[in-house]
Write an enzyme that holds these catalytic residues in place. Structure first.
Site, PDB file in Angstrom:
ATOM      1  N   CYS A 179       0.824  -1.226   0.000  1.00  0.00           N
ATOM      2  CA  CYS A 179       0.000   0.000   0.000  1.00  0.00           C
ATOM      3  C   CYS A 179       0.854   1.269   0.000  1.00  0.00           C
ATOM      4  CB  CYS A 179      -0.934  -0.002   1.197  1.00  0.00           C
ATOM      5  SG  CYS A 179      -2.017  -1.434   1.221  1.00  0.00           S
TER       6      CYS A 179
ATOM      7  N   HIS B 241      -3.144   6.939   2.307  1.00  0.00           N
ATOM      8  CA  HIS B 241      -3.602   5.637   1.819  1.00  0.00           C
ATOM      9  C   HIS B 241      -4.953   5.354   2.474  1.00  0.00           C
ATOM     10  CE1 HIS B 241      -4.171   1.505   1.084  1.00  0.00           C
ATOM     11  NE2 HIS B 241      -3.765   1.097   2.273  1.00  0.00           N
TER      12      HIS B 241
ATOM     13  N   ASN C 247     -10.259  -0.336   0.609  1.00  0.00           N
ATOM     14  CA  ASN C 247      -8.802  -0.222   0.520  1.00  0.00           C
ATOM     15  C   ASN C 247      -8.334  -0.837  -0.804  1.00  0.00           C
ATOM     16  OD1 ASN C 247      -6.041  -0.636   0.708  1.00  0.00           O
ATOM     17  ND2 ASN C 247      -6.086  -1.384   2.823  1.00  0.00           N
TER      18      ASN C 247
HETATM   19  N1  ACO Z   1     -17.927  -8.032  11.078  1.00  0.00           N
HETATM   20  C1  ACO Z   1     -18.317  -8.221  12.338  1.00  0.00           C
HETATM   21  N2  ACO Z   1     -17.462  -8.471  13.341  1.00  0.00           N
HETATM   22  C2  ACO Z   1     -16.154  -8.550  13.037  1.00  0.00           C
HETATM   23  C3  ACO Z   1     -15.678  -8.378  11.715  1.00  0.00           C
HETATM   24  C4  ACO Z   1     -16.635  -8.114  10.718  1.00  0.00           C
HETATM   25  N3  ACO Z   1     -16.304  -7.906   9.430  1.00  0.00           N
HETATM   26  N4  ACO Z   1     -14.343  -8.514  11.717  1.00  0.00           N
HETATM   27  C5  ACO Z   1     -13.969  -8.749  12.978  1.00  0.00           C
HETATM   28  N5  ACO Z   1     -15.070  -8.789  13.781  1.00  0.00           N
HETATM   29  C6  ACO Z   1     -15.120  -9.024  15.208  1.00  0.00           C
HETATM   30  C7  ACO Z   1     -13.962  -9.803  15.720  1.00  0.00           C
HETATM   31  O1  ACO Z   1     -14.174 -11.186  15.579  1.00  0.00           O
HETATM   32  C8  ACO Z   1     -13.928  -9.375  17.165  1.00  0.00           C
HETATM   33  O2  ACO Z   1     -14.876 -10.099  17.864  1.00  0.00           O
HETATM   34  P1  ACO Z   1     -14.609 -10.630  19.347  1.00  0.00           P
HETATM   35  O3  ACO Z   1     -14.387  -9.392  20.166  1.00  0.00           O
HETATM   36  O4  ACO Z   1     -15.852 -11.383  19.677  1.00  0.00           O
HETATM   37  O5  ACO Z   1     -13.373 -11.482  19.239  1.00  0.00           O
HETATM   38  C9  ACO Z   1     -14.381  -7.926  17.141  1.00  0.00           C
HETATM   39  O6  ACO Z   1     -15.057  -7.755  15.877  1.00  0.00           O
HETATM   40  C10 ACO Z   1     -13.232  -6.928  17.223  1.00  0.00           C
HETATM   41  O7  ACO Z   1     -12.241  -7.287  16.274  1.00  0.00           O
HETATM   42  P2  ACO Z   1     -10.915  -6.474  16.124  1.00  0.00           P
HETATM   43  O8  ACO Z   1     -10.051  -7.104  15.080  1.00  0.00           O
HETATM   44  O9  ACO Z   1     -10.302  -6.229  17.468  1.00  0.00           O
HETATM   45  O10 ACO Z   1     -11.496  -5.097  15.578  1.00  0.00           O
HETATM   46  P3  ACO Z   1     -10.790  -3.711  15.428  1.00  0.00           P
HETATM   47  O11 ACO Z   1     -11.522  -2.683  16.162  1.00  0.00           O
HETATM   48  O12 ACO Z   1      -9.300  -3.802  15.626  1.00  0.00           O
HETATM   49  O13 ACO Z   1     -11.041  -3.408  13.889  1.00  0.00           O
HETATM   50  C11 ACO Z   1      -9.862  -3.443  11.793  1.00  0.00           C
HETATM   51  C12 ACO Z   1     -10.506  -4.253  12.914  1.00  0.00           C
HETATM   52  C13 ACO Z   1     -10.956  -2.613  11.135  1.00  0.00           C
HETATM   53  C14 ACO Z   1      -9.266  -4.397  10.764  1.00  0.00           C
HETATM   54  C15 ACO Z   1      -8.789  -2.513  12.386  1.00  0.00           C
HETATM   55  O14 ACO Z   1      -7.929  -3.230  13.225  1.00  0.00           O
HETATM   56  C16 ACO Z   1      -7.980  -1.848  11.320  1.00  0.00           C
HETATM   57  O15 ACO Z   1      -8.486  -1.063  10.547  1.00  0.00           O
HETATM   58  N6  ACO Z   1      -6.670  -2.111  11.264  1.00  0.00           N
HETATM   59  C17 ACO Z   1      -5.840  -1.591  10.220  1.00  0.00           C
HETATM   60  C18 ACO Z   1      -5.988  -2.484   9.055  1.00  0.00           C
HETATM   61  C19 ACO Z   1      -5.428  -1.919   7.795  1.00  0.00           C
HETATM   62  O16 ACO Z   1      -5.415  -0.728   7.592  1.00  0.00           O
HETATM   63  N7  ACO Z   1      -4.994  -2.814   6.925  1.00  0.00           N
HETATM   64  C20 ACO Z   1      -4.549  -2.475   5.643  1.00  0.00           C
HETATM   65  C21 ACO Z   1      -3.109  -2.112   5.639  1.00  0.00           C
HETATM   66  S1  ACO Z   1      -2.659  -1.653   4.081  1.00  0.00           S
HETATM   67  C22 ACO Z   1      -1.939  -2.963   3.233  1.00  0.00           C
HETATM   68  O17 ACO Z   1      -0.739  -3.002   3.091  1.00  0.00           O
HETATM   69  C23 ACO Z   1      -2.816  -4.056   2.623  1.00  0.00           C
END
Ligand code: ACO
Length: 339
Positions: A123, A264, A294
């Site tokens: 990214c 990004h 993304n």
């Molecule tokens: N729908 C419903 N529930 C979900 C989903 C979903 N799609 N995905 C995860 N959950 C649940 C999990 O199972 C978890 O449940 P639990 O508490 O019962 O275990 C709960 O939601 C919380 O999950 P987390 O992973 O802790 O959620 P978080 O608040 O961290 O959000 C996210 C997740 C959106 C992915 C966040 O961490 C984020 O944006 N991180 C950065 C990711 C990113 O930018 N990646 C791209 C990088 S660029 C590249 O190089 C590709």
């Protein structure tokens, strides 16, 4: 003809996306998720995917094709033809061909005089590509560089993993970078940290294949995207403001000089947190994440293209842009829009 010490400017920009619109409600039929979770945690409402169902009327199904569409729009805005292009850099993690897809794009657009190669920095690809292209122009080697950021991550997502499949979309964005009497790339900073490589991967997994007794080679395949979302989130919010401040320092500018923050497009919460840390008001954030998700290396030029064509970004505006992602890699560039 040499152009020693030339400045660099973006002369044209274009973009293209997948034509299959997948909104959060549709995703909830594929995995256990809902619009409320995706919207509040990420800001994403829908994404555009490249449709692979083989319908004849869907013209675009490959990375090279989507990238070529974006490239042609950028060439048209720059008012140059493909034969004027000296260099094509394709930044992607999802080429049609692991040997590289830049040459396929070269053939599709008819850039006969150019040399073309791929550059991979996930990214961060567009920012890394921008800086790489600038070196060729500043040293006087090339005059017209076509830089394309394109990814079709839908090919590599695990569609049963709700924590990743809701995040990504497919797209391409391209810019024509040109030697210019005034330098519009005011400062940059690039970073990487391989010690955190396991946070975000699209990794090859080897399976031994025996050739003859005691001799085996690896014969595996690429696994789906794996991600430690929380770690990536923490990394982005900590490192992106830092690298933007460094690039601004190199540009001899202050954060208050920034007109547009173009990050990004990974997560709206990341964008808001970075703006807050830089003390930039929310109205300076360029965001089209809700519509596209993304799109990895495409996300910055895709958002830039929309903002330019909408008349939001005006000549003379200062843009602080930053890419971050797998590697881990991250970088920032400060641009003044216009020629
Ligand atoms: N729908 C419903 N529930 C979900 C989903 C979903 N799609 N995905 C995860 N959950 C649940 C999990 O199972 C978890 O449940 P639990 O508490 O019962 O275990 C709960 O939601 C919380 O999950 P987390 O992973 O802790 O959620 P978080 O608040 O961290 O959000 C996210 C997740 C959106 C992915 C966040 O961490 C984020 O944006 N991180 C950065 C990711 C990113 O930018 N990646 C791209 C990088 S660029 C590249 O190089 C590709």
């Amino acid at each position: 003809m040499k152009h020693i010490g030339a400045g660099i400017a973006i002369a044209g920009i274009g973009s293209a996306t997948g034509n299959l619109i997948v909104d959060n409600h549709l995703l909830s039929q594929i995995v256990e998720t809902n619009d409320e979770w995706i919207s509040t945690r990420t800001g994403i409402k829908e994404r555009r995917l490249v449709n692979s169902d083989g319908c004849a009327d869907l013209a675009v199904s490959s990375l090279a094709e989507i990238a070529a569409q974006a490239a042609q729009a950028a060439l048209a805005m720059a008012e140059i033809s493909a034969t004027d292009v000296d260099l094509i850099i394709l930044t992607t993690s999802t080429p049609d061909d692991l040997f590289g897809s830049a040459c396929q794009i070269q053939a599709l657009i008819g850039a006969k005089g150019a040399v073309a190669f791929d550059l991979t920095a996930a990214c961060s690809g567009f920012v890394f590509g921008l800086v790489t292209a600038a070196q060729f122009i500043r040293t006087g080697v090339y005059r017209n560089v076509l830089l394309i950021g394109a990814d079709i991550l839908s090919r590599w997502v695990d569609w049963s993993d709700r924590s990743t499949c809701v995040l990504f979309g497919d797209g391409a964005g391209a810019v024509v970078l040109q030697a210019n009497s005034v330098d519009r790339l005011l400062g940059f900073e690039l970073r990487s940290d391989g010690s955190q490589n396991n946070c975000l991967n699209l990794a090859y997994k080897s399976q031994p294949k025996s050739l003859v007794k005691d001799i085996a080679v690896g014969s595996g395949g690429y696994q789906s995207i794996t991600m430690n979302g929380r770690e990536v989130y923490r990394f982005a919010v900590a490192k992106v403001p830092e690298v933007i401040e460094k690039a601004l320092y190199r540009a001899n500018l202050l954060t208050e000089d920034v007109d547009w923050l173009l990050l990004h497009q990974a997560n709206q919460r990341i964008m808001d947190a970075v703006a807050q840390r830089l003390k930039l008001p929310p109205e300076k954030i360029i965001s089209n994440l809700a519509k596209y998700g993304n799109t990895s290396a495409a996300s910055i030029p895709l958002a830039l293209d929309e903002a330019v064509r909408a008349g939001k970004i005006q000549s003379g505006d200062i843009i602080a842009t930053s890419g971050f992602g797998a590697g881990l890699t991250w970088g920032a560039a400060i641009l003044r829009w216009g020629k």
